[in-house]
Design a protein around this motif. Structure first.
Motif, PDB file in Angstrom:
ATOM      1  N   GLU A   1       7.413  34.814 -62.068  1.00 29.64           N
ATOM      2  CA  GLU A   1       6.963  34.232 -60.801  1.00 29.64           C
ATOM      3  C   GLU A   1       5.832  35.055 -60.201  1.00 29.64           C
ATOM      4  O   GLU A   1       4.859  34.512 -59.674  1.00 29.64           O
ATOM      5  CB  GLU A   1       8.135  34.162 -59.816  1.00 29.64           C
ATOM      6  CG  GLU A   1       9.193  33.177 -60.253  1.00 29.64           C
ATOM      7  CD  GLU A   1      10.410  33.174 -59.363  1.00 29.64           C
ATOM      8  OE1 GLU A   1      11.234  32.277 -59.498  1.00 29.64           O
ATOM      9  OE2 GLU A   1      10.548  34.095 -58.516  1.00 29.64           O
ATOM     10  N   ALA A   2       5.969  36.383 -60.297  1.00 30.26           N
ATOM     11  CA  ALA A   2       4.932  37.248 -59.732  1.00 30.26           C
ATOM     12  C   ALA A   2       3.598  36.990 -60.413  1.00 30.26           C
ATOM     13  O   ALA A   2       2.560  36.860 -59.751  1.00 30.26           O
ATOM     14  CB  ALA A   2       5.337  38.714 -59.878  1.00 30.26           C
ATOM     15  N   SER A   3       3.611  36.889 -61.751  1.00 36.75           N
ATOM     16  CA  SER A   3       2.337  36.691 -62.437  1.00 36.75           C
ATOM     17  C   SER A   3       1.766  35.316 -62.106  1.00 36.75           C
ATOM     18  O   SER A   3       0.553  35.165 -61.958  1.00 36.75           O
ATOM     19  CB  SER A   3       2.499  36.884 -63.945  1.00 36.75           C
ATOM     20  OG  SER A   3       3.498  36.043 -64.436  1.00 36.75           O
ATOM     21  N   ALA A   4       2.648  34.314 -61.951  1.00 33.64           N
ATOM     22  CA  ALA A   4       2.161  32.990 -61.556  1.00 33.64           C
ATOM     23  C   ALA A   4       1.516  33.057 -60.171  1.00 33.64           C
ATOM     24  O   ALA A   4       0.448  32.503 -59.944  1.00 33.64           O
ATOM     25  CB  ALA A   4       3.302  31.980 -61.570  1.00 33.64           C
ATOM     26  N   SER A   5       2.163  33.769 -59.264  1.00 35.57           N
ATOM     27  CA  SER A   5       1.608  33.840 -57.906  1.00 35.57           C
ATOM     28  C   SER A   5       0.266  34.569 -57.900  1.00 35.57           C
ATOM     29  O   SER A   5      -0.530  34.414 -56.984  1.00 35.57           O
ATOM     30  CB  SER A   5       2.585  34.537 -56.963  1.00 35.57           C
ATOM     31  OG  SER A   5       2.564  35.932 -57.162  1.00 35.57           O
ATOM     32  N   MET A   6       0.010  35.366 -58.941  1.00 38.75           N
ATOM     33  CA  MET A   6      -1.273  36.058 -59.020  1.00 38.75           C
ATOM     34  C   MET A   6      -2.313  35.222 -59.766  1.00 38.75           C
ATOM     35  O   MET A   6      -3.421  35.686 -60.007  1.00 38.75           O
ATOM     36  CB  MET A   6      -1.097  37.414 -59.708  1.00 38.75           C
ATOM     37  CG  MET A   6      -0.256  38.372 -58.862  1.00 38.75           C
ATOM     38  SD  MET A   6       0.260  39.824 -59.772  1.00 38.75           S
ATOM     39  CE  MET A   6      -1.225  40.807 -59.645  1.00 38.75           C
ATOM     40  N   GLY A   7      -1.925  34.020 -60.150  1.00 36.19           N
ATOM     41  CA  GLY A   7      -2.899  33.098 -60.716  1.00 36.19           C
ATOM     42  C   GLY A   7      -2.761  32.850 -62.209  1.00 36.19           C
ATOM     43  O   GLY A   7      -3.602  32.178 -62.798  1.00 36.19           O
TER      44      GLY A   7
END
Lengths: 284, 354
Positions: free
Chosen positions: A182-188
């Motif tokens: 999720e963190a990497s998704a939120s970073m784009g």
């Protein structure tokens, strides 16, 4: 007398077992590989390096050694490609579904090695079901000669070694904290980037043991190449068994086995060295 | 920089209704806290905002435009997780620069921006360390830097202080608030700690079982709660049940309680039939001589806390009032004491909001 660390006693049975059944025989084999051939006994009195000179001086043995190491590499990579998606699904499964998947994964190991390979002989026969299916689908026009080919050996080895790859990767995938994704998704990061940058490197602690296990097992596989590979292509294990049980050249057979072992260890060591940094970073 | 509007958000898991019509609004640059116990839906709301969860109903508007169909990786929101979610195989600098690298910015620009933000959160010199080689407080600041470096439209923080010890928590709390205000980023902040919510927020949404019980400023939440649940969750509170309620004006009431009559403010719309409770925060109460008192009672507990003397006083009718007295007050268990109340801090509210 009091022992400073009483837990050491617990290791005694294991050490004894390894000593008697591994250290002693290997030492014995190393020694034997330096003996002269014997005529009335397994080996002669004198020490010599003639067997190693013969192996290393003959392109034929280099060729077989390379084929063994290379085929095992192909088996390992195919195993990885096949196993990763399976491990991914398993790592997401819970409850009964997980139990069912574990059973499916372990199924190749539930059949004895001979039965399994005779099974492949039937499946891959000229008039066997595999050819029937391919003909039926119109992919081929005439039955293919599948039996006694290198391809079938690789296929059969991949089939049986998949569990050894799936289980450690599944374990590593389960250990990845979902919030990292999720963190990497939120970073784009899109799905491909999440896989490339996060999931794949973090599953390496499972990929590494899986690859080592499969590689070592594939290098040493004897029954499958012997039954499905036919007489045309030789692998080191078939050659070694031939020397040991066919012509009773124990010293020469031992030398071949030592060459194969050392080469395998070198390949594993090279792989370990190349991936040491990734391993160091990605382990939990 | 953005206004955010959450409209009637709903989320259902099989039999469990996690969000039952949540509506909120954050103006540009505001920090909105979602406050509530575990399972109240505050994290679910945040995860819907981030795009990690798809709501079953309702809408989320940023600058007036719905973002529900935009996947998480294109929303451009910064997210700070409770467990920090730092990538363990990347160094501190790689963690912070990861989002910039995905944008394929030139290497030099990435380095400058990472360097600047690391300085901002005081992580200078730690760029080459792995997350496991730095302390919890430092990890927290990496998580914050990683979100801020992308200049997000919206910052989402999910209990970011929960894993820190008390001293660090205070420090990081002010750091977060300062950075959020300096950069003017709209932020949503999830916590179950009412003091965090009070200190940091422009607006607080107290959540209860998938709904917003009250959405207001911290002051209003504390002083003018809409129901007992809100008062209970936002700090130390005394509740007394009232015998008679008479409406004396718009939001003004006259009540009979524990043998006296009080004129006070309360939640609008209470009628004489509404089950109500009187809220008296400890700071509304003061020990006094028996003849000047609003209430008289017996001290049943007193504990010296250093800065104050904590007392529990039982009223004749059975109600209990907790208050903080001056530390040197001469009060012992069993004493008969009087209590004066500050009418401006007394508040009448329904037991449960209609």
């Amino acid at each position: 007398m009091t022992l400073r660390n009483p837990k050491l006693w617990l290791a005694v049975p294991a050490i004894a077992l390894i000593f008697v059944f591994m250290i002693l025989p290997i030492t014995n084999m190393i020694e034997m590989s330096f003996r002269t051939p014997g005529t009335t006994e397994p080996f002669g009195e004198e020490f010599t390096t003639m067997h190693y000179d013969r192996i290393l001086g003959d392109g034929y043995y280099w060729g077989v050694l390379f084929r063994s190491l290379f085929t095992a590499g192909v088996v390992t990579l195919l195993c990885l490609v096949v196993s990763y998606p399976i491990a991914w699904h398993m790592s997401k499964a819970k409850g009964l579904k997980a139990v069912f998947l574990y059973a499916c994964i372990a199924s190749p190991l539930m059949t004895g090695v001979l039965v399994r390979n005779f099974g492949w002989m039937i499946v891959a026969a000229l008039n066997g079901p595999l050819n029937d299916v391919l003909l039926g689908l119109g992919i081929i026009e005439r039955p293919l000669r599948l039996l006694f080919t290198q391809g079938l050996v690789i296929l059969a080895l991949v089939h049986v070694f998949v569990p050894f790859m799936v289980l450690p990767i599944n374990n590593a995938l389960r250990n990845i904290n979902p919030s990292l994704i999720e963190a990497s998704a939120s970073m784009g990061a899109n799905r491909r980037e999440v896989f490339r940058d996060i999931i794949l490197p973090l599953s390496f602690p499972g990929i590494y043991p899986g690859m080592i296990l499969v590689y070592v097992l594939a290098v040493a596989a004897y029954v499958t190449p012997a039954l499905l590979g036919g007489q045309m292509v030789s692998y080191m294990p078939t050659l070694i068994i031939g020397e040991l049980t066919g012509t009773f050249q124990w010293p020469f057979g031992s030398a071949l086995a030592i060459v194969l072992s050392v080469s395998t260890i070198l390949v594993v060591a090279l792989f370990t060295a190349l991936t040491a940094k990734l391993m160091e970073r990605s382990k939990a | 920089m953005a206004t955010v509007e959450v409209r009637d958000l709903r989320k259902r898991y099989q039999d469990f209704l996690a969000l039952d019509g949540v509506s909120l609004r954050a103006e540009t640059g505001q920090l909105v806290t979602l406050l509530g116990p575990s399972g109240c839906g505050k994290s679910t709301t945040l995860r819907c905002l981030a795009g990690f969860l798809e709501p079953n109903g309702g809408d989320i508007l940023v600058e007036g435009e719905s973002i529900l169909s935009t996947p998480a990786n294109r929303r451009g929101f910064g997210v700070v997780f409770q467990n920090y979610a730092l990538f363990p195989h990347m160094t501190v600098a790689e963690n912070i620069g990861y989002g910039l690298k995905l944008q394929k910015l030139p290497k030099g620009e990435i380095e400058t921006r990472v360097y600047d933000v690391m300085k901002l959160v005081r992580l200078d010199g730690l760029g080459d360390r792995l997350p496991r080689e730095i302390s919890g407080g430092q990890q927290q600041r990496v998580a914050l830097a990683r979100a801020l470096v992308l200049k997000p439209r919206l910052l989402l923080l999910d209990e970011p202080l929960a894993n820190l010890d008390a001293r660090l928590r205070d420090e990081v709390r002010w750091l977060i608030r300062d950075l959020q205000q300096q950069s003017g980023i709209t932020a949503f902040y999830v916590t179950h700690d009412q003091s965090e919510a009070m200190a940091m927020s422009d607006m607080v949404a107290v959540m209860k079982a998938g709904r917003v019980a009250q959405f207001a400023t911290p002051r209003e939440i504390y002083q003018k709660p809409v129901e007992r649940y809100v008062a209970d969750f936002t700090g130390e509170a005394n509740f007394l049940s009232c015998d008679e309620v008479a409406v004396t004006g718009e939001g003004r009431y006259s009540i009979a309680v524990a043998g006296t009559t009080l004129d006070l403010g309360g939640v609008a719309g209470i009628t004489s039939d509404t089950p109500v409770e009187l809220l008296l925060r400890p700071e509304a109460l003061r020990l006094t001589s028996v003849d000047e008192a609003t209430f008289r009672g017996t001290v049943t507990k007193s504990a010296f806390l250093g800065a104050a003397l904590h007392c529990e006083i039982t009223l004749p009718g059975g109600g209990v009032l907790k208050l903080s007295a001056e530390p040197n007050a001469n009060v012992r268990t069993g004493d008969e004491v009087g209590i004066a109340i500050d009418h401006s801090h007394a508040w009448l509210m329904p037991e449960v909001a209609p």
